[in-house]
Design an enzyme around this catalytic site. Structure first.
Site, PDB file in Angstrom:
ATOM      1  N   SER A  84      27.870  33.056  52.548  1.00  0.00           N
ATOM      2  CA  SER A  84      28.240  33.093  51.097  1.00  0.00           C
ATOM      3  C   SER A  84      26.877  32.954  50.172  1.00  0.00           C
ATOM      4  CB  SER A  84      29.388  31.940  50.630  1.00  0.00           C
ATOM      5  OG  SER A  84      28.439  30.699  50.973  1.00  0.00           O
ATOM      6  N   ASN A 146       9.448  35.106  32.734  1.00  0.00           N
ATOM      7  CA  ASN A 146       9.452  34.038  32.050  1.00  0.00           C
ATOM      8  C   ASN A 146       9.244  32.837  32.666  1.00  0.00           C
ATOM      9  OD1 ASN A 146       9.794  36.116  30.474  1.00  0.00           O
ATOM     10  ND2 ASN A 146      11.431  35.408  29.254  1.00  0.00           N
ATOM     11  N   THR A 191     -26.426   1.840  14.368  1.00  0.00           N
ATOM     12  CA  THR A 191     -25.262   2.352  13.383  1.00  0.00           C
ATOM     13  C   THR A 191     -25.942   3.073  12.580  1.00  0.00           C
ATOM     14  OG1 THR A 191     -25.404   0.319  11.944  1.00  0.00           O
ATOM     15  CG2 THR A 191     -24.041   0.106  14.228  1.00  0.00           C
ATOM     16  N   HIS A 192     -25.378   4.153  12.214  1.00  0.00           N
ATOM     17  CA  HIS A 192     -25.749   5.327  11.134  1.00  0.00           C
ATOM     18  C   HIS A 192     -27.047   5.786  11.616  1.00  0.00           C
ATOM     19  CE1 HIS A 192     -22.724   3.497   8.371  1.00  0.00           C
ATOM     20  NE2 HIS A 192     -23.018   2.443   8.658  1.00  0.00           N
ATOM     21  N   SER A 313     -40.895  25.961  28.314  1.00  0.00           N
ATOM     22  CA  SER A 313     -40.667  26.865  27.232  1.00  0.00           C
ATOM     23  C   SER A 313     -41.468  28.287  27.764  1.00  0.00           C
ATOM     24  CB  SER A 313     -41.539  26.232  26.154  1.00  0.00           C
ATOM     25  OG  SER A 313     -41.690  27.353  24.995  1.00  0.00           O
ATOM     26  N   LYS A 319     -43.904  21.831  26.961  1.00  0.00           N
ATOM     27  CA  LYS A 319     -42.650  21.334  26.809  1.00  0.00           C
ATOM     28  C   LYS A 319     -41.873  21.266  28.130  1.00  0.00           C
ATOM     29  CE  LYS A 319     -40.556  21.711  23.400  1.00  0.00           C
ATOM     30  NZ  LYS A 319     -39.875  22.678  22.953  1.00  0.00           N
ATOM     31  N   ASN A 321     -37.736  20.210  28.584  1.00  0.00           N
ATOM     32  CA  ASN A 321     -36.501  20.197  27.722  1.00  0.00           C
ATOM     33  C   ASN A 321     -35.541  19.854  28.445  1.00  0.00           C
ATOM     34  OD1 ASN A 321     -38.139  21.339  25.509  1.00  0.00           O
ATOM     35  ND2 ASN A 321     -37.430  23.433  26.330  1.00  0.00           N
ATOM     36  N   GLU A 326     -28.307  19.489  26.387  1.00  0.00           N
ATOM     37  CA  GLU A 326     -28.307  20.257  25.117  1.00  0.00           C
ATOM     38  C   GLU A 326     -27.012  21.448  25.310  1.00  0.00           C
ATOM     39  OE1 GLU A 326     -32.016  21.905  23.470  1.00  0.00           O
ATOM     40  OE2 GLU A 326     -32.875  20.901  25.036  1.00  0.00           O
ATOM     41  N   TYR A 353      11.035  32.864  24.934  1.00  0.00           N
ATOM     42  CA  TYR A 353       9.619  33.290  25.269  1.00  0.00           C
ATOM     43  C   TYR A 353       9.187  34.222  24.285  1.00  0.00           C
ATOM     44  CZ  TYR A 353       6.170  35.400  28.166  1.00  0.00           C
ATOM     45  OH  TYR A 353       5.187  36.150  28.635  1.00  0.00           O
ATOM     46  N   GLN A 358       1.430  35.263  26.616  1.00  0.00           N
ATOM     47  CA  GLN A 358       0.284  35.920  27.619  1.00  0.00           C
ATOM     48  C   GLN A 358      -1.153  35.426  27.351  1.00  0.00           C
ATOM     49  OE1 GLN A 358       0.658  40.193  28.818  1.00  0.00           O
ATOM     50  NE2 GLN A 358      -1.366  40.206  28.199  1.00  0.00           N
ATOM     51  N   LYS A 361      -3.390  31.952  28.774  1.00  0.00           N
ATOM     52  CA  LYS A 361      -4.430  31.829  30.034  1.00  0.00           C
ATOM     53  C   LYS A 361      -5.580  31.754  29.702  1.00  0.00           C
ATOM     54  CE  LYS A 361      -0.232  32.503  31.860  1.00  0.00           C
ATOM     55  NZ  LYS A 361       0.361  32.991  30.674  1.00  0.00           N
TER      56      LYS A 361
END
Length: 498
Positions: A84, A146, A191-192, A313, A319, A321, A326, A353, A358, A361
């Site tokens: 079945s 789906n 701070t700041h 550089s 330089k 870096n 960064e 859906y 699509q 991704k």
């Protein structure tokens, strides 16, 4: 879609079953085998097995679990009448062997991805039909692209989260080790972006460890919420076929099947939450990157990256870096942008859906790839920097970093804080006029400002004395920071370096 298919941690689950019929308990098929690469010899034989599976099943009947006392097999008519389930054993075996062969071809690069077959699902099903014939047409029984797509997406996210959590832990370990190497080093706290109070460098580094820990917690919570199985929801309304969604959810290590089939195929909250967690982590990494880029500048000169994590550089030979940090700072914009892309994508979609989904991704895959790279590079940078103690110590006197500690001294003498704040402000103004530090004011100078000052004031002045006066839980005081370090060393299981 090809990438999605190749990254699946499990093989396709065919959620069909055989059920009990009277006193004849037929074996139930719970799942296809997990994805695994067969040996070379096994792989070469899989195609032939697939072609002959149906014939072999007809030639030799499978022995029954209950057949010990029987001398003869049941007739074909009885077999068909008692069966079945939705797919016969022979068809199931053909499908299994065929999918194994397709997997081998994908892994080896032999599989032909055809655009005219629309997507990965149709490519697989058409290839399976070419390989084993009629039984392949049963592959899509009680399934829809789906629910298949979103099941795969949840599996992929689950695996990706684990990988990100590993990278987060690696960065935490690197930061804690960096803190352990710099015991007692006092730096200006800002701070700041203005000098505020003296803090231990260890305390500052551990603040980033704390942020990363919340990032990890968000991802763990996200994984818990996404770990519900949409398979069996089909297109949106479920199916009239006798499938067992609880069984497939269990076999795929989900907590349970999703309760509402419409929600199951349309929900992308878990992707939004994942990208949100990634975005917050990216912002944390960007802030770390910004601080270290500043500290590596000539204006600060607080840290020096090794050559292995620096670039030069093309025109300026002097330089050096801190490029990696960064880029970490810059790539955070991509991760945040991916979240915004998906938020805008989802904002106008009706249930259930829609093909728009699509487009979920690319931002998802890019977010994961980017955050993994950011974490890896940040870890390597942390492992390859040194802090310039002499430069930091020369910079400490500027800014009157001990002013708040002096205010605390006055509060302890019974002066209300707001009054203490005003008294210290006048003391700082005197220092600015004389171009000196608070610790260089004489007791006579201080008493002219307020008579409460006494000789013991000098135990509160100077950054070294100031740091020792912090005693509140979580503060930059030496004993408090030592306790924080012990916590993280224990939690992250960090062994002493030889």
């Amino acid at each position: 879609m090809k990438a999605l298919f190749q990254h699946r941690p499990h093989g396709p689950v065919l959620h069909f079953q055989k059920v009990h019929f009277g006193d004849l308990p037929l074996p139930r098929r719970t799942r296809l085998r997990p994805w695994s690469l067969a040996s070379e010899a096994e792989s070469m034989a899989l195609a032939e097995k697939a072609k002959g599976a149906a014939a072999a099943a007809a030639a030799a009947k499978e022995s029954k679990l209950w057949g010990g006392r029987f001398e003869e097999s049941v007739t074909d008519a009885v077999e068909r009448f008692g069966e079945s389930g939705l797919i016969t054993d022979s068809d199931r075996n053909s499908i299994l062997h065929g999918l194994d062969e397709i997997e081998r071809r994908i892994k080896s690069g032999e599989f032909e991805w055809r655009r005219d077959r629309e997507d990965v699902h149709m490519n697989i099903e058409a290839a399976l039909t070419d390989l084993i014939g009629e039984p392949a047409k049963k592959l899509h029984t009680a399934r829809s692209r789906n629910d298949q797509v979103v099941t795969d997406l949840r599996l992929w996210c689950r695996e990706a989260i684990d990988e990100i959590l590993t990278r987060i832990r690696q960065l935490q370990v690197a930061l804690v080790r960096l803190a352990l190497k710099n015991e007692g080093l006092i730096v200006p706290g800002y701070t700041h972006l203005q000098r505020a109070q003296p803090i231990l460098l260890q305390h500052l580094l551990l603040s980033y460890v704390e942020q990363l820990d919340r990032d990890a917690a968000r991802l763990i919570n996200c994984k818990d919420r996404l770990n519900f199985c949409p398979l069996g929801a089909c297109a949106l309304a479920g199916t009239g076929l006798p499938i067992d969604r609880f069984m497939t959810a269990k076999e795929l290590d989900f907590t349970a099947p999703m309760r509402n089939s419409i929600d199951a195929v349309s929900d992308r909250d878990f992707v939004l939450e994942f990208l949100s967690a990634n975005s917050i982590a990216a912002v944390h990494l960007s802030r770390l990157g910004e601080e270290w880029v500043l500290w590596a500048s000539e204006e600060f000169g607080f840290l020096t990256p090794s050559d292995s994590v620096s670039t030069g550089s093309s025109i300026m030979p002097q330089k050096k870096n801190p490029d990696p940090m960064e880029l970490v700072r810059g790539k955070s914009a991509r991760v945040v942008g991916n979240l915004v892309t998906l938020l805008v994508l989802c904002k106008g979609l009706p249930q259930a859906y829609n093909r728009d989904l699509q487009e979920d991704k690319e931002p998802l895959f890019d977010s994961v790839k980017t955050i993994l790279g950011m974490l890896e590079v940040s870890t390597e940078f942390a492992q390859n920097i040194s802090f310039n103690r002499e430069r930091i110590q020369r910079a400490l006197p500027a800014g009157h970093l001990d002013a708040t500690t002096l205010a605390d001294y006055l509060v302890k003498k019974g002066i209300p804080f707001r009054t203490s704040h005003e008294i210290v402000g006048r003391s700082v103004a005197l220092c600015i006029a004389r171009k000196c530090q608070l610790s260089e004011l004489t007791l006579e100078d201080l008493k002219k400002i307020h008579p409460v000052f006494d000789e013991d004031v000098y135990g509160f002045l100077g950054v070294e004395n100031s740091v020792t006066k912090f005693i509140s839980y979580g503060s930059t005081g030496s004993s408090e920071v030592a306790g924080q370090l012990r916590h993280w060393v224990s939690k992250l299981s960090i062994a002493e370096e030889p």
